[in-house]
Design a protein around this motif. Structure first.
Motif, PDB file in Angstrom:
ATOM      1  N   THR A 188       4.106  -5.696  -7.671  1.00 38.26           N
ATOM      2  CA  THR A 188       5.884  -5.989  -7.663  1.00 38.26           C
ATOM      3  C   THR A 188       6.211  -5.988  -6.268  1.00 38.26           C
ATOM      4  OG1 THR A 188       5.961  -4.962  -9.917  1.00 38.26           O
ATOM      5  CG2 THR A 188       8.003  -5.468  -8.662  1.00 38.26           C
ATOM      6  N   THR A 189       5.966  -4.964  -5.397  1.00 37.60           N
ATOM      7  CA  THR A 189       6.272  -4.926  -4.135  1.00 37.60           C
ATOM      8  C   THR A 189       5.560  -6.159  -3.290  1.00 37.60           C
ATOM      9  OG1 THR A 189       6.614  -2.474  -4.131  1.00 37.60           O
ATOM     10  CG2 THR A 189       6.418  -3.547  -2.101  1.00 37.60           C
ATOM     11  N   ALA A 205       1.053   8.984  -6.364  1.00 31.16           N
ATOM     12  CA  ALA A 205       1.703  10.476  -6.402  1.00 31.16           C
ATOM     13  C   ALA A 205       2.528  11.095  -7.236  1.00 31.16           C
ATOM     14  CB  ALA A 205       2.000  10.776  -5.012  1.00 31.16           C
ATOM     15  N   GLN A 206       3.672  10.366  -7.378  1.00 29.30           N
ATOM     16  CA  GLN A 206       4.830  10.533  -8.210  1.00 29.30           C
ATOM     17  C   GLN A 206       4.275  10.544  -9.717  1.00 29.30           C
ATOM     18  OE1 GLN A 206       7.699  11.758  -7.114  1.00 29.30           O
ATOM     19  NE2 GLN A 206       7.974  12.208  -9.500  1.00 29.30           N
ATOM     20  N   ALA A 207       3.621   9.351 -10.203  1.00 27.72           N
ATOM     21  CA  ALA A 207       3.190   9.122 -11.358  1.00 27.72           C
ATOM     22  C   ALA A 207       2.092  10.325 -11.889  1.00 27.72           C
ATOM     23  CB  ALA A 207       2.477   7.959 -11.697  1.00 27.72           C
ATOM     24  N   ALA A 255      -0.095   2.739 -12.988  1.00 31.31           N
ATOM     25  CA  ALA A 255       1.384   2.487 -12.537  1.00 31.31           C
ATOM     26  C   ALA A 255       1.437   2.198 -11.213  1.00 31.31           C
ATOM     27  CB  ALA A 255       2.071   4.014 -12.655  1.00 31.31           C
ATOM     28  N   ALA A 256       0.677   2.591 -10.217  1.00 33.40           N
ATOM     29  CA  ALA A 256       0.772   2.611  -8.651  1.00 33.40           C
ATOM     30  C   ALA A 256       0.338   0.953  -8.810  1.00 33.40           C
ATOM     31  CB  ALA A 256      -0.326   3.111  -8.097  1.00 33.40           C
ATOM     32  N   ARG A 257      -0.785   0.371  -9.384  1.00 35.26           N
ATOM     33  CA  ARG A 257      -0.903  -1.073  -9.269  1.00 35.26           C
ATOM     34  C   ARG A 257       0.310  -1.837  -9.427  1.00 35.26           C
ATOM     35  NH1 ARG A 257      -6.174   0.834 -10.922  1.00 35.26           N
ATOM     36  NH2 ARG A 257      -5.724   0.087 -12.969  1.00 35.26           N
ATOM     37  N   GLN A 268       0.978  -1.063   0.068  1.00 35.80           N
ATOM     38  CA  GLN A 268      -0.011  -0.133  -0.151  1.00 35.80           C
ATOM     39  C   GLN A 268       0.684   1.319   0.017  1.00 35.80           C
ATOM     40  OE1 GLN A 268      -3.416   0.026  -0.266  1.00 35.80           O
ATOM     41  NE2 GLN A 268      -3.095   2.160  -0.802  1.00 35.80           N
ATOM     42  N   ASN A 269       1.936   1.065   0.773  1.00 35.54           N
ATOM     43  CA  ASN A 269       3.002   2.521   0.762  1.00 35.54           C
ATOM     44  C   ASN A 269       3.401   2.623  -0.585  1.00 35.54           C
ATOM     45  OD1 ASN A 269       2.606   2.739   3.450  1.00 35.54           O
ATOM     46  ND2 ASN A 269       4.275   1.565   4.117  1.00 35.54           N
ATOM     47  N   THR A 270       3.689   1.447  -1.258  1.00 34.08           N
ATOM     48  CA  THR A 270       4.325   1.666  -2.570  1.00 34.08           C
ATOM     49  C   THR A 270       3.245   2.242  -3.616  1.00 34.08           C
ATOM     50  OG1 THR A 270       5.904  -0.220  -2.368  1.00 34.08           O
ATOM     51  CG2 THR A 270       5.255   0.365  -4.590  1.00 34.08           C
TER      52      THR A 270
END
Length: 472
Positions: free
Chosen positions: A221-222, A182-184, A214-216, A174-176
């Motif tokens: 991956t994390t 936010a960055q994307a 992108a976040a998903r 969730q943190n990732t």
């Protein structure tokens, strides 16, 4: 002539006493069938028959008839004690000589054959070694196979479970997701020349879609990289089931579920704490490729119902090949759900089992000989047969509550219990004698009086004869 008449009456009364006494003596003999004396009167006859005023010449014992009525059934603690409820006889063989009995004292001899207390082998149908089906045909000696039951490797694991729809991603994933989103989001707005702090609604919607995708990807991956079966914070739920290899060795299959998005979950499968490539979870090179599960908006599983593991190589506790065959495993989650309730497994079934030692024997009401094993499995080892005759009265008594076929009885009709007119079999029970002691005691009184009365006939005839002799 009166002497002969009286003498025949005494003989008849004596026979009646003998038969009644034999019934009383066997009142507690299992499987015994009482008998009765059947008498006939005697007339002197010429070739042309008897005259209209012919006088009788006494009595003769025509037959000792067996009464094949049902005896009471008493229950015992021996599963090989058998009783027939209805028509029929057990068939036993002594070196090929067949006899028929209602006495169900059975056990096993040192070779595993089922025998009665006289050593006669119980007859029944065997089992086809290939198909496992009963070989209906010529009966043979029933034998208990005391060998261990073969193991069966697991091929299908059926599970039905519920994954909590209220669950969220593990913390690291969730943190990732949050940081990547936010960055994307900001990068997209910058790339298109929009003001990151005051985008238009259209720009905001486009940026949201790109950022969420992108976040998903990053979160998933994390989640895969961080998955650690020893750390419950890296997954949402887990469950385990025991599976078996071709040698009967047990292994623990564990399934770990990680929520990756709305209605989407990853499922990691480990066996004995190793991934499907055999790498232990404690190994630095450990990684586990997940299987994806997807649910619809109604909470039903619509993708990932069936997962196939094409080649699993069983390993021992040291991570070395266990010597078992490569095997294919199918995980079937059909019927699983995703509702807003706690995680729970409602059913789990797998088709494998380990080897098992013989734990006991059972015989059902149709005569099926069923072996129970320590691994919880059962196996049919044969089916006993019963026999009946067109004329049971024509059977020849052999003693020891056994009868033999005779020309008067006709050929035996042999079949499984419950077929045709044959009765059913009761395991753990014995059929008691059908002697009615009250009736027999009354018969004793009647026979005694008949004996006395016939003796009186001789005494009277003697007196008459003496009178004639004394005439001068």
């Amino acid at each position: 002539m009166s002497f002969n008449i009286g003498l025949s009456g005494i003989r008849a009364a004596s026979s009646d006493l003998n038969i009644t006494g034999n019934n009383i003596a066997n009142a507690s003999t299992v499987g015994f069938k009482s008998a009765r004396a059947e008498f006939g009167d005697v007339y002197a006859a010429s070739i042309l028959g008897t005259g209209s005023n012919a006088q009788g010449s006494g009595v003769v014992l025509n037959n000792v008839a067996q009464i094949f009525t049902q005896g009471n059934i008493n229950y015992t603690e021996n599963s090989l004690d058998l009783a027939i409820n209805g028509n029929g006889f057990f068939v036993t063989s002594n070196n090929g000589a067949l006899s028929y009995t209602r006495a169900g004292y059975f056990g096993t001899d040192r070779e595993g054959f089922i025998v009665n207390n006289l050593g006669g082998r119980l007859q029944g149908y065997g089992v086809n070694a290939v198909t496992g089906r009963i070989n209906e045909g010529v009966p043979t000696d029933l034998r208990v196979d005391t060998r261990a039951a073969n193991p069966n490797r697991t091929s299908v694991i059926n599970s039905t479970l519920n994954l909590n729809s209220s669950s969220v991603r593990p913390v690291a994933a969730q943190n990732t997701y949050d940081s990547t989103y936010a960055q994307a989001y900001r990068d997209h707005l910058v790339d298109i020349g929009a003001d990151p702090d005051a985008p238009t609604a259209e720009q905001r919607a486009a940026a949201d879609g790109i950022a969420a995708a992108a976040a998903r990807t990053a979160a998933n991956t994390t989640a895969v990289a961080n998955f650690d079966p020893s750390d419950s914070s890296t997954y949402n739920s887990s469950t385990s089931v025991t599976v078996y290899d071709s040698l009967g060795n047990s292994h623990v299959m564990s399934k770990y579920f990680i929520k990756t998005d709305a209605n989407t979950w990853d499922m990691h499968v480990l066996i004995d704490g190793r991934n499907l490539a055999g790498v232990a979870a404690t190994d630095p090179e450990f990684s586990s490729e997940p299987y994806q599960l997807r649910f619809n908006a109604a909470g039903a599983l619509v993708a990932g119902q069936t997962t196939t593991i094409p080649e699993w190589r069983p390993l021992d506790a040291n991570g070395q090949p266990a010597g078992a065959e490569l095997q294919e495993l199918t995980l079937d989650l059909t019927g699983s759900s995703q509702y807003a309730s706690g995680f729970g497994v409602t059913s789990v079934v797998q088709d494998g089992y380990t080897t098992g030692e013989l734990a006991g024997l059972e015989i059902d009401d149709q005569g099926m000989l069923i072996a129970r094993y320590t691994n919880g499995q059962t196996k049919t080892q044969g089916q006993l047969v019963l026999a009946t005759f067109a004329n049971q009265q024509g059977l020849k008594p052999l003693g020891d509550t056994a009868w033999a076929q005779s020309s008067a009885s006709g050929e035996p009709v042999v079949g499984a219990p419950g077929s045709g007119t044959l009765g059913m079999v009761q395991s753990g029970a014995l059929e008691q004698s059908n002697v009615d002691l009250s009736e027999m005691l009354i018969n004793l009184i009647v026979a005694q009086r008949n004996y006395q009365a016939n003796a009186k006939t001789i005494q009277t005839e003697d007196a008459v004869t003496q009178t004639i002799i004394n005439l001068r």
